[in-house]
Enzyme design. Structure first.
Site, PDB file in Angstrom:
ATOM      1  N   TYR A   1      -6.356  10.863   3.779  1.00 22.25           N
ATOM      2  CA  TYR A   1      -5.018  11.114   3.269  1.00 22.25           C
ATOM      3  C   TYR A   1      -5.143  12.020   2.041  1.00 22.25           C
ATOM      4  O   TYR A   1      -6.229  12.353   1.609  1.00 22.25           O
ATOM      5  CB  TYR A   1      -4.317   9.801   2.958  1.00 22.25           C
TER       6      TYR A   1
ATOM      7  N   ARG B   1      -8.638  -6.737  11.418  1.00 22.40           N
ATOM      8  CA  ARG B   1      -8.549  -7.027  12.848  1.00 22.40           C
ATOM      9  C   ARG B   1      -8.736  -8.509  13.163  1.00 22.40           C
ATOM     10  O   ARG B   1      -8.104  -9.043  14.082  1.00 22.40           O
ATOM     11  CB  ARG B   1      -9.587  -6.192  13.605  1.00 22.40           C
TER      12      ARG B   1
ATOM     13  N   GLN C   1       0.845  -1.201   0.000  1.00 21.05           N
ATOM     14  CA  GLN C   1       0.000   0.000   0.000  1.00 21.05           C
ATOM     15  C   GLN C   1       0.874   1.242   0.000  1.00 21.05           C
ATOM     16  O   GLN C   1       1.761   1.388   0.839  1.00 21.05           O
ATOM     17  CB  GLN C   1      -0.903   0.011   1.226  1.00 21.05           C
TER      18      GLN C   1
END
Length: 395
Positions: A170, A346, A102
């Site tokens: 971002y 998660r 990424q």
């Protein structure tokens, strides 16, 4: 005419890449690279999920330049990062998993790392308690070049895919936002103008790497703040990106590290745990007012699916479903709804081998309880707090 529903645990193609299944380890910043290059700890982190059965694991988050770092201990994708990435890729391939990297520019979020912080328009950063600087056209050209260079480094390292970070407040997603982008030039105003930067970056990356890599974009469906990006416009942005033909898939996300992180995570808000990682007086302030920055949203399985369905109806390109996926039946349901891949985050911090368990039928449901107490661990090494720390990880 009946449509064949793919087996999520059978091999699948993602652009030029063949994956052993349709489950991707989502980008969850590992906090394991204090020197901005791959560490042994990072390799062990990803080795666990690779052995655990994922089709592809995602290295995250990697900045395209020093000014693009969102935290102080991220990989910076320059030439110095290539040897370590190549070693990591070789190790993951040895475990049977593909590797995605990424890449992004943290924009205003970077103000928290000591940089000025860049944004489409000048805004006040609550993370750094100062104003950002609006990017210039020269900045846009330079950052576009930085994305292309970073992707070349990823390809040189032998990775299989690159994920362009177009979400979470971002820099690129700030340009999408009508709340943050108040420009009146060719980079602001209309939806076409606000999406121009993203489309330029995707095109530059495709030109840089050709068909050597699958190119994924992680795209915000909604920012989770009044006046921010929402479905009506994000679907149109996705259509524009699809029409350009630069991408092999979209991974659908939501929320903003800058404005509303919990809109992505859902579940408990770890306010006191987060406060403990900050110095005074920020610690006390976060305990008192952190609920404004980290509001609580109820967790439910596949909580982004209702939004993502709108994209599946509007697009023909491959889509990756993200957001609270813990169960085998959820993965199978996503395939029936026309999603090509799922991404898990998660749940794999809690159980790195969960994919093998789901595939083999030894479990139908992960153990993650979405307490989100993993969130503050990103500063010292991302982990599930319910998993004991091996003695060697404490040194």
């Amino acid at each position: 005419m009946t449509t064949t529903v793919p087996d999520p645990f059978a091999p699948a193609r993602l652009g030029p890449v063949s994956l052993r299944n349709r489950v991707i380890k989502a980008a969850t910043f590992e906090g394991a690279t204090p020197d901005h290059v791959v560490s042994d700890r990072l390799i062990e982190f990803h080795r666990a999920v690779a052995r655990g059965g994922v089709g592809m694991t995602t290295i995250a988050y990697c900045a395209v330049s020093p000014e693009g770092c969102g935290t102080p201990n991220e990989i910076i994708l320059d030439e110095a990062a290539v040897p370590g990435l190549a070693r990591l890729v070789e190790e993951m391939h040895g475990e049977g998993a593909a590797v995605s990297v990424q890449i992004g520019h943290a924009g205003a979020v970077a103000a928290a790392t000591g940089h000025r912080g860049l944004s489409p328009s000048r805004i006040f950063s609550p993370l750094a308690m100062r104003f950002t600087r609006a990017v210039t056209p020269d900045d846009i050209r330079r950052i576009t070049h930085d994305f292309a260079d970073a992707a070349r480094h990823v390809a040189t390292a032998g990775a299989d895919a690159v994920e362009l970070h177009f979400g979470h407040g971002y820099l690129i997603s700030e340009f999408f936002s009508p709340k943050l982008n108040k420009r009146t030039d060719e980079w602001g105003g209309s939806l076409e103008n606000r999406s121009r930067f993203a489309r330029q970056v995707a095109s530059a990356v495709r030109e840089a790497v050709g068909d050597r890599l699958a190119i994924i974009a992680k795209l915000n469906m909604a920012d989770g703040v009044p006046g921010g990006l929402w479905l009506d416009e994000s679907i149109e942005i996705a259509r524009l990106l699809e029409s350009d033909g630069s991408l092999d898939a979209l991974e659908l996300t939501a929320g903003s590290s800058l404005q509303n992180p919990m809109y992505l995570f859902r579940g408990e808000a770890p306010i006191h745990e987060m406060a403990r990682v900050f110095p005074q007086p920020i610690r006390t302030g976060f305990k008192l007012f952190g609920s404004r920055f980290l509001p609580t949203y109820p967790y439910e399985e596949a909580y982004l699916l209702p939004y993502a369905r709108q994209f599946r109806a509007a697009l023909s390109m491959p889509l990756i479903l993200l957001g609270g996926i813990n169960r085998r039946d959820t993965i199978e349901h996503a395939m029936r709804e026309g999603f090509d891949f799922v991404a898990m985050g998660r749940a794999l911090l809690r159980e790195p081998d969960l994919v093998n368990q789901l595939r083999d039928g030894t479990s139908d449901d992960g153990l993650c309880i979405h307490c989100n107490k993993c969130m503050p661990t990103i500063y010292r090494g991302t982990r599930c707090v319910l998993v004991p720390v091996p003695p060697r990880a404490t040194t």
